[in-house]
Design a protein around this motif. Structure first.
Motif, PDB file in Angstrom:
ATOM      1  N   ARG A 114       0.857  -1.193   0.000  1.00 27.23           N
ATOM      2  CA  ARG A 114       0.000   0.000   0.000  1.00 27.23           C
ATOM      3  C   ARG A 114       0.886   1.234   0.000  1.00 27.23           C
ATOM      4  O   ARG A 114       1.834   1.323   0.784  1.00 27.23           O
ATOM      5  CB  ARG A 114      -0.906   0.027   1.244  1.00 27.23           C
ATOM      6  N   GLU A 116       1.396   4.206   1.353  1.00 23.90           N
ATOM      7  CA  GLU A 116       0.915   4.930   2.527  1.00 23.90           C
ATOM      8  C   GLU A 116       1.952   5.930   3.018  1.00 23.90           C
ATOM      9  O   GLU A 116       3.108   5.882   2.623  1.00 23.90           O
ATOM     10  CB  GLU A 116       0.661   3.944   3.677  1.00 23.90           C
ATOM     11  N   ARG A 122       3.428   1.350  10.061  1.00 25.11           N
ATOM     12  CA  ARG A 122       2.714   1.605   8.804  1.00 25.11           C
ATOM     13  C   ARG A 122       3.724   1.595   7.668  1.00 25.11           C
ATOM     14  O   ARG A 122       4.457   2.554   7.458  1.00 25.11           O
ATOM     15  CB  ARG A 122       1.952   2.937   8.875  1.00 25.11           C
TER      16      ARG A 122
END
Ligand code: ATP
Ligand code: MG
Length: 442
Positions: A114, A116, A122
């Motif tokens: 992803r 991000e 994360r």
């Protein structure tokens, strides 16, 4: 060192000295899943872009901002999977797994991609352990899947993880709720972040999932979905709560949980820790009764969860959880001279055939650095071979922990003698332990 190329932002390497941590997590999660009757499924790293747009949902952050989409000359468009469920459902449909009786229960460990904002917990490439159960609309299935997630977290040794559950209803109750949300947020339109202004028109439930503090403050008094559930959805949620209580699984009902992907229906849940900062959701899941039909299959209820392995590892390290130690070297054969090397090669082969972990000098170093290496790799025993040993056909077997040396003959009986030495070693540890316990009792 001026390294010419470095790893892409948001990716991580696992160095050899740390891989045992991953092995621990992978072992525990797969064994737990298998104990609940889930079997492993493996799927490709990339899929047709359309699969994710269809399933994850066009108005989600994942599809709008986070997908890595690739094209190769002459090919169609592919996307590196941002999550596991869509590809797994596609694979189960494509391979006829859905025709093999219900429930079907699968698990997977895979990488997700992803684009991000990179922070602790994360990443842009991260790893998920996921489980999916297909073919049951019963709240028993919801309770079972949550129980599996809980069991995994417990076995990893994690503490202080809270379970939040919610029901986001079926498409029918949700329509009324959407309307109510629109009415609530409309007067605040100008105060919302830009993404949420768009969400207000397209998918107002996403507003509850916004990470911005200002938007969260506005959302604080928004209507709760639970007040909009139809009778069936309400009954389903009540049963789930009853089953969880029956299983001794504590939970809080949190009507703010809507989950980031579009395909959820009814039950949604998250396991959250406050110990690793803002990225505290270690597990997210829920029911997605409409997804399979949306992918072209027959209407089939299903549900599952995904756990972020990097986040689990962060919490485990923070909380000092136990990791399974890697096997260490049973025997290091130090060699001096070419004759000794030849002997070491045949000894090594024979011992490895019996399952022992054996190493010898591969760098052509002197005895001293070899001994240092043996110590560094934590070898349990060392044999030093030189011309004398080859000639006499016997050598000293040194126990590295105790310094004790025993004679060992180098002929055919070698593996037997070494097995015995290993047994003695294991048994001596056991004796100490028993002795210790008896000593305490007296
Ligand atoms: P978040 O709200 O933290 O963005 P999410 O709702 O996007 O999570 P899911 O799509 O449900 O997450 O993925 C399941 C789990 O995968 C999450 O609970 C989390 O543990 C992990 N996860 C999700 N995105 C990342 C990421 N970018 N890096 C590391 N782990 C992640
Ligand atoms: Mg996310």
């Amino acid at each position: 060192m001026a390294l010419l190329v470095k790893k892409p932002k948001g990716t991580a390497d696992v160095v050899p000295s740390k891989s045992y941590m991953w092995h621990t997590v992978e072992k525990i999660v797969s064994e737990s899943a298998q104990q609940f009757g889930f079997k492993e499924i493996r799927v490709p790293t990339f899929e047709d872009t359309g699969l994710f747009v269809r399933s994850v949902g066009e108005t989600t952050d994942v599809v709008q901002k986070e997908m890595y989409t690739v094209t190769a000359a002459g090919d169609s468009q592919f996307t590196l999977r941002p999550e596991g469920t869509a590809g797994v459902m596609r694979a189960m449909l494509e391979n006829g797994v859905m025709n093999e009786g219900f429930p079907q229960k699968v698990y997977y460990i895979l990488s997700c991609f992803r684009h991000e904002n990179v922070q602790a917990g994360r990443l842009r490439e991260f790893h998920q352990f996921g489980c999916e159960m297909v073919g049951s609309a019963s709240p028993r299935a919801d309770a079972e899947v949550i129980a599996l997630a809980k069991s995994v977290l417990d076995r990893l040794g994690l503490q202080n993880i809270v379970l939040n559950i919610n029901s986001i209803g079926c498409p029918e109750c949700r329509e009324k709720y959407r309307q109510a949300l629109k009415e609530y947020f409309e007067p605040h339109r100008d105060e919302l972040c830009r993404t949420c202004q768009e969400r207000l028109d397209k998918n107002p439930m996403r507003l509850l999932d916004c990470k911005s503090a200002e938007d969260q403050a506005i959302a604080k008094d928004a209507p709760a979905i639970l007040d909009y559930l139809c009778d069936d959805c309400k009954a389903h949620f009540e049963k789930l709560k009853q089953y969880l209580t029956q299983m001794g699984i504590g939970y809080s009902v949190n009507p703010r949980i809507v989950r980031g992907l579009d395909y959820y229906t009814r039950t949604v849940f998250e396991f959250i820790t406050t110990e690793i900062g803002a990225q505290g959701t270690v597990c997210g899941g829920g029911r997605y009764d409409g997804l399979i039909e949306q992918l072209g299959g027959a209407k089939t209820p299903a549900l599952g969860f995904g756990m972020g392995l990097e986040r689990l590892l962060l919490v485990m390290q923070k909380q000092g959880c136990d990791f399974i130690e890697e096997k260490t070297c049973d025997l290091y054969i130090a060699t001096m001279g070419e004759n000794a090397v030849n002997k070491a090669l045949s000894m090594t082969s024979a011992l490895r055939d019996e399952g022992f972990f054996v190493e010898y000098d591969l760098v052509e170093r002197g005895l001293k650095p070899q001994m240092k290496y043996a110590d560094k790799i934590g070898a349990k025993f060392v044999i030093v071979l030189g011309d004398n040993e080859i000639e006499s056909g016997s050598a000293k077997l040194k126990n590295m922990a105790t310094g004790e040396q025993t004679d060992i003959t180098l002929g055919e009986k070698l593996t037997e003698q070494f097995s015995q030495a290993m047994l003695n070693e294991m048994f001596s540890g056991f004796e100490d332990e028993v002795g210790g316990i008896i000593g305490k009792d007296e």
